[in-house]
Design a protein around this motif. Structure first.
Motif, short mmCIF file in Angstrom:
data_model
loop_
_atom_site.label_atom_id
_atom_site.label_comp_id
_atom_site.label_asym_id
_atom_site.label_seq_id
_atom_site.Cartn_x
_atom_site.Cartn_y
_atom_site.Cartn_z
N HIS A 1 -23.55 -20.64 14.78
CA HIS A 1 -24.44 -21.76 15.07
C HIS A 1 -23.64 -23.06 15.02
O HIS A 1 -22.69 -23.18 14.23
CB HIS A 1 -25.59 -21.85 14.05
N ILE B 1 -24.44 -27.36 15.33
CA ILE B 1 -25.39 -28.45 15.53
C ILE B 1 -24.60 -29.74 15.76
O ILE B 1 -23.73 -30.10 14.96
CB ILE B 1 -26.32 -28.61 14.31
N THR C 1 -24.78 -33.89 17.67
CA THR C 1 -25.65 -34.95 18.16
C THR C 1 -25.24 -35.33 19.58
O THR C 1 -24.09 -35.11 19.99
CB THR C 1 -25.63 -36.18 17.25
N ALA D 1 -30.01 -20.98 28.54
CA ALA D 1 -30.92 -22.02 28.08
C ALA D 1 -32.35 -21.54 28.20
O ALA D 1 -32.67 -20.72 29.07
CB ALA D 1 -30.71 -23.29 28.89
N LEU E 1 -28.98 -33.39 25.43
CA LEU E 1 -29.99 -32.56 24.79
C LEU E 1 -30.18 -31.22 25.51
O LEU E 1 -30.37 -30.18 24.86
CB LEU E 1 -31.33 -33.30 24.72
N GLU E 2 -30.09 -31.26 26.83
CA GLU E 2 -30.31 -30.03 27.60
C GLU E 2 -29.16 -29.04 27.51
O GLU E 2 -29.22 -27.95 28.08
CB GLU E 2 -30.60 -30.35 29.08
N SER F 1 -28.42 -27.74 24.78
CA SER F 1 -28.85 -26.81 23.73
C SER F 1 -29.15 -25.46 24.35
O SER F 1 -29.98 -25.35 25.27
CB SER F 1 -30.11 -27.34 23.03
N ARG G 1 -25.03 -20.31 19.13
CA ARG G 1 -26.21 -21.12 19.44
C ARG G 1 -25.89 -22.58 19.18
O ARG G 1 -25.64 -22.97 18.04
CB ARG G 1 -27.41 -20.68 18.60
N LEU G 2 -25.90 -23.34 20.24
CA LEU G 2 -25.61 -24.77 20.15
C LEU G 2 -26.91 -25.55 20.20
O LEU G 2 -27.72 -25.37 21.10
CB LEU G 2 -24.71 -25.21 21.32
N THR G 3 -27.09 -26.39 19.21
CA THR G 3 -28.26 -27.26 19.16
C THR G 3 -27.78 -28.70 19.22
O THR G 3 -26.96 -29.11 18.40
CB THR G 3 -29.08 -27.04 17.88
N THR H 1 -28.98 -32.58 19.00
CA THR H 1 -30.12 -33.39 18.53
C THR H 1 -29.92 -34.87 18.89
O THR H 1 -28.81 -35.28 19.24
CB THR H 1 -30.29 -33.27 17.01
#
Lengths: 114, 109
Positions: free
Chosen positions: A10, A12, A14, A38, A83-84, A86, A110-112, A114
């Motif tokens: 994972h 995360i 910004t 996606a 953001l897209e 993710s 999994r890339l998130t 924010t």
């Protein structure tokens, strides 16, 4: 025999940052492929590396880039994250290029954003 | 432009039934076709690979067929089990690999 491995599991970040994803192919495999999955868009082909060179890329902007190292492992870099971006990023490897041989997939990163 | 379509998008069947998943593609100039399964949030597991010169491949309870001329492939699952519940994806391999959006299969115990 170890399968395709990916790190991190994972990630995360910004918006505006850079992300680096790593992939180690199955021993003996020279081709590495990257895919983005996606939500709602299905699985899309990103990049294909073989023998250290980029062989083909999907319909993604240049801020998606990567490289393949002499040991055939690969990095996917995503600059100026949006953001897209993710998504689940999957890496696969095969014995040779040309998409003739069966592809084996890693568990994904999994890339998130924010 | 190659397009891959999978029908149905979702399927629920009672345990023990045989079932068929469909995959169609628009351009018959393919190297091969591959079926995968994906469990929620996980990577893909390759199930069967059919070379363009082949008509079918079998592995255990799974049988995949390929008809290039009609642009169709089917994945047959015999004697379905709850552990078969997953999303099944087909992918057409040409100069790139193009995936269908998958069929979400739910086997009812």
């Amino acid at each position: 025999e170890a399968g395709v491995t990916q790190s991190p599991t994972h990630l995360i970040k910004t918006r505006g940052q850079q992300a680096t994803l790593r992939c180690s192919p199955i021993s003996g495999h020279t081709s590495v492929y990257w895919y983005q999955q996606a939500l709602g868009l299905g699985l899309q082909f990103l990049l294909w590396y073989d023998e250290g060179e980029e062989r083909n890329r999907g319909n993604f902007p240049p801020r998606f880039s990567g490289r393949q190292f002499p040991n055939y492992s690969s990095e996917l870099n995503v600059n100026a994250l949006e953001l897209e971006d993710s998504a689940l990023y999957l890496c696969a490897s095969s014995l040779d290029g040309g998409l003739i041989y069966e592809q084996y997939f890693g568990p994904g990163t999994r890339l998130t954003v924010t | 432009k190659q397009e891959v379509t999978q029908i149905p998008a979702a399927l629920s069947v009672p345990e023990g039934e045989n079932l068929v998943l469909n995959c169609s593609f628009t351009d018959s100039a393919i190297y091969n076709l591959q079926w995968f399964r994906q469990d929620p949030g996980k990577g893909l597991t390759s199930l069967l690979l059919i070379q363009s010169s082949q008509r079918e491949q079998t592995s255990g309870r799974l049988n995949a067929s390929l008809d290039k001329s009609s642009g169709r492939s089917t994945l047959y699952i015999a004697a379905s089990q709850p552990g078969d519940s997953a999303t099944y994806l087909c992918a057409v391999l040409t100069g790139k690999i193009i995936f269908g959006k998958g069929t979400r299969l739910h086997i009812l115990p």
